[in-house]
Design a protein around this motif. Structure first.
Motif, PDB file in Angstrom:
ATOM      1  N   ASP A   1      35.837  14.309 -21.631  1.00  0.00           N
ATOM      2  CA  ASP A   1      37.018  15.130 -21.320  1.00  0.00           C
ATOM      3  C   ASP A   1      38.286  14.527 -21.921  1.00  0.00           C
ATOM      4  O   ASP A   1      39.193  15.241 -22.324  1.00  0.00           O
ATOM      5  CB  ASP A   1      37.197  15.265 -19.802  1.00  0.00           C
ATOM      6  CG  ASP A   1      36.155  16.169 -19.166  1.00  0.00           C
ATOM      7  OD1 ASP A   1      35.471  16.925 -19.895  1.00  0.00           O
ATOM      8  OD2 ASP A   1      36.009  16.105 -17.924  1.00  0.00           O
ATOM      9  N   ARG A   2      38.336  13.198 -21.987  1.00  0.00           N
ATOM     10  CA  ARG A   2      39.522  12.535 -22.550  1.00  0.00           C
ATOM     11  C   ARG A   2      39.607  12.750 -24.062  1.00  0.00           C
ATOM     12  O   ARG A   2      40.663  13.077 -24.584  1.00  0.00           O
ATOM     13  CB  ARG A   2      39.490  11.033 -22.238  1.00  0.00           C
ATOM     14  CG  ARG A   2      40.732  10.276 -22.715  1.00  0.00           C
ATOM     15  CD  ARG A   2      40.616   8.779 -22.452  1.00  0.00           C
ATOM     16  NE  ARG A   2      39.513   8.155 -23.156  1.00  0.00           N
ATOM     17  CZ  ARG A   2      39.544   7.834 -24.463  1.00  0.00           C
ATOM     18  NH1 ARG A   2      40.606   8.094 -25.205  1.00  0.00           N
ATOM     19  NH2 ARG A   2      38.502   7.247 -25.028  1.00  0.00           N
TER      20      ARG A   2
ATOM     21  N   LYS B   1      34.933   2.788 -23.751  1.00  0.00           N
ATOM     22  CA  LYS B   1      35.675   3.975 -24.147  1.00  0.00           C
ATOM     23  C   LYS B   1      34.942   4.642 -25.310  1.00  0.00           C
ATOM     24  O   LYS B   1      34.293   3.994 -26.111  1.00  0.00           O
ATOM     25  CB  LYS B   1      37.102   3.611 -24.606  1.00  0.00           C
ATOM     26  CG  LYS B   1      37.944   2.960 -23.532  1.00  0.00           C
ATOM     27  CD  LYS B   1      38.306   3.942 -22.465  1.00  0.00           C
ATOM     28  CE  LYS B   1      39.216   3.298 -21.423  1.00  0.00           C
ATOM     29  NZ  LYS B   1      39.339   4.102 -20.238  1.00  0.00           N
TER      30      LYS B   1
ATOM     31  N   ARG C   1      32.003   6.088 -18.090  1.00  0.00           N
ATOM     32  CA  ARG C   1      32.051   7.313 -17.289  1.00  0.00           C
ATOM     33  C   ARG C   1      31.982   8.462 -18.302  1.00  0.00           C
ATOM     34  O   ARG C   1      33.006   8.949 -18.765  1.00  0.00           O
ATOM     35  CB  ARG C   1      33.293   7.329 -16.434  1.00  0.00           C
ATOM     36  CG  ARG C   1      33.321   6.127 -15.460  1.00  0.00           C
ATOM     37  CD  ARG C   1      34.458   6.160 -14.493  1.00  0.00           C
ATOM     38  NE  ARG C   1      34.391   7.270 -13.568  1.00  0.00           N
ATOM     39  CZ  ARG C   1      33.657   7.302 -12.450  1.00  0.00           C
ATOM     40  NH1 ARG C   1      32.932   6.259 -12.117  1.00  0.00           N
ATOM     41  NH2 ARG C   1      33.667   8.362 -11.665  1.00  0.00           N
TER      42      ARG C   1
ATOM     43  N   PHE D   1      31.220  11.800 -18.815  1.00  0.00           N
ATOM     44  CA  PHE D   1      31.903  13.091 -18.890  1.00  0.00           C
ATOM     45  C   PHE D   1      33.418  12.950 -18.743  1.00  0.00           C
ATOM     46  O   PHE D   1      34.160  13.728 -19.334  1.00  0.00           O
ATOM     47  CB  PHE D   1      31.297  14.090 -17.896  1.00  0.00           C
ATOM     48  CG  PHE D   1      29.934  14.546 -18.343  1.00  0.00           C
ATOM     49  CD1 PHE D   1      29.803  15.472 -19.373  1.00  0.00           C
ATOM     50  CD2 PHE D   1      28.786  14.020 -17.777  1.00  0.00           C
ATOM     51  CE1 PHE D   1      28.559  15.878 -19.818  1.00  0.00           C
ATOM     52  CE2 PHE D   1      27.531  14.432 -18.214  1.00  0.00           C
ATOM     53  CZ  PHE D   1      27.421  15.358 -19.236  1.00  0.00           C
ATOM     54  N   GLU D   2      33.885  11.939 -18.039  1.00  0.00           N
ATOM     55  CA  GLU D   2      35.330  11.677 -17.993  1.00  0.00           C
ATOM     56  C   GLU D   2      35.833  11.284 -19.381  1.00  0.00           C
ATOM     57  O   GLU D   2      36.898  11.733 -19.820  1.00  0.00           O
ATOM     58  CB  GLU D   2      35.657  10.576 -16.986  1.00  0.00           C
ATOM     59  CG  GLU D   2      35.559  11.021 -15.551  1.00  0.00           C
ATOM     60  CD  GLU D   2      35.893   9.905 -14.573  1.00  0.00           C
ATOM     61  OE1 GLU D   2      36.545   8.920 -14.964  1.00  0.00           O
ATOM     62  OE2 GLU D   2      35.490  10.030 -13.402  1.00  0.00           O
ATOM     63  N   GLU D   3      35.068  10.440 -20.069  1.00  0.00           N
ATOM     64  CA  GLU D   3      35.456  10.026 -21.419  1.00  0.00           C
ATOM     65  C   GLU D   3      35.373  11.200 -22.396  1.00  0.00           C
ATOM     66  O   GLU D   3      36.240  11.349 -23.262  1.00  0.00           O
ATOM     67  CB  GLU D   3      34.568   8.873 -21.907  1.00  0.00           C
ATOM     68  CG  GLU D   3      35.029   7.523 -21.432  1.00  0.00           C
ATOM     69  CD  GLU D   3      36.415   7.186 -21.945  1.00  0.00           C
ATOM     70  OE1 GLU D   3      36.601   7.048 -23.175  1.00  0.00           O
ATOM     71  OE2 GLU D   3      37.338   7.078 -21.125  1.00  0.00           O
TER      72      GLU D   3
ATOM     73  N   ARG E   1      24.430  18.717 -16.073  1.00  0.00           N
ATOM     74  CA  ARG E   1      25.686  19.222 -16.660  1.00  0.00           C
ATOM     75  C   ARG E   1      25.488  19.754 -18.073  1.00  0.00           C
ATOM     76  O   ARG E   1      26.460  20.132 -18.724  1.00  0.00           O
ATOM     77  CB  ARG E   1      26.722  18.102 -16.676  1.00  0.00           C
ATOM     78  CG  ARG E   1      27.001  17.637 -15.262  1.00  0.00           C
ATOM     79  CD  ARG E   1      28.289  16.987 -15.003  1.00  0.00           C
ATOM     80  NE  ARG E   1      29.453  17.476 -15.667  1.00  0.00           N
ATOM     81  CZ  ARG E   1      30.593  16.802 -15.714  1.00  0.00           C
ATOM     82  NH1 ARG E   1      30.688  15.632 -15.135  1.00  0.00           N
ATOM     83  NH2 ARG E   1      31.633  17.301 -16.339  1.00  0.00           N
TER      84      ARG E   1
END
Length: 125
Positions: free
Chosen positions: A24-25, A119, A18, A20-22, A66
């Motif tokens: 952001d993390r 990840k 994922r 953009f979720e990663e 994005r």
């Protein structure tokens, strides 16, 4: 500014990431994503094909919404990523391409790439 390579934008399909979720993390304050025009063009060529690679490239094209697209002097996507990553406002580059990762690290650019199964992690120069 985070510079994304072609294979980074294809990670959601190819690596079950994922993206953009990663991002952001690992970089919670990052908001400025860019891709060179050469990456956009490479994704378009790959999406015209068939099979899993074409599907991944099509998803990558959707993810470009994005990202800001930046023109470079380089026509080849890897060279364009390196060119943008060496600008003053770039902080990181995202790629799983091992030769490009080495070139970026040699140029002093931190690289975000796949760590483990799905990840992302940061490698410092």
């Amino acid at each position: 500014m985070i510079v994304l390579d072609t294979n980074a934008l294809m990670m959601p399909v190819e690596c079950n990431v994922r993206l953009f979720e990663e991002l952001d993390r690992v970089l919670p304050d990052a908001t400025d994503y860019v891709a060179p025009a050469a990456v956009r063009d490479e994704l378009a060529k790959l999406a015209d094909g068939a099979g899993a690679e074409a599907t991944a490239a099509s998803v990558g094209q959707d993810l470009l919404d994005r990202c800001a697209i930046r023109e470079t002097t380089a026509d080849y996507a890897d060279d364009a990523v390196l060119e943008l990553a060496q600008t003053d406002d770039a902080t990181h580059a995202v790629t799983n391409d091992k030769p490009l990762k080495r070139r970026l690290l040699d140029a002093g650019v931190p690289v975000i790439s796949l760590r483990g199964r799905n990840k992302l992690g940061i490698t410092q120069p």
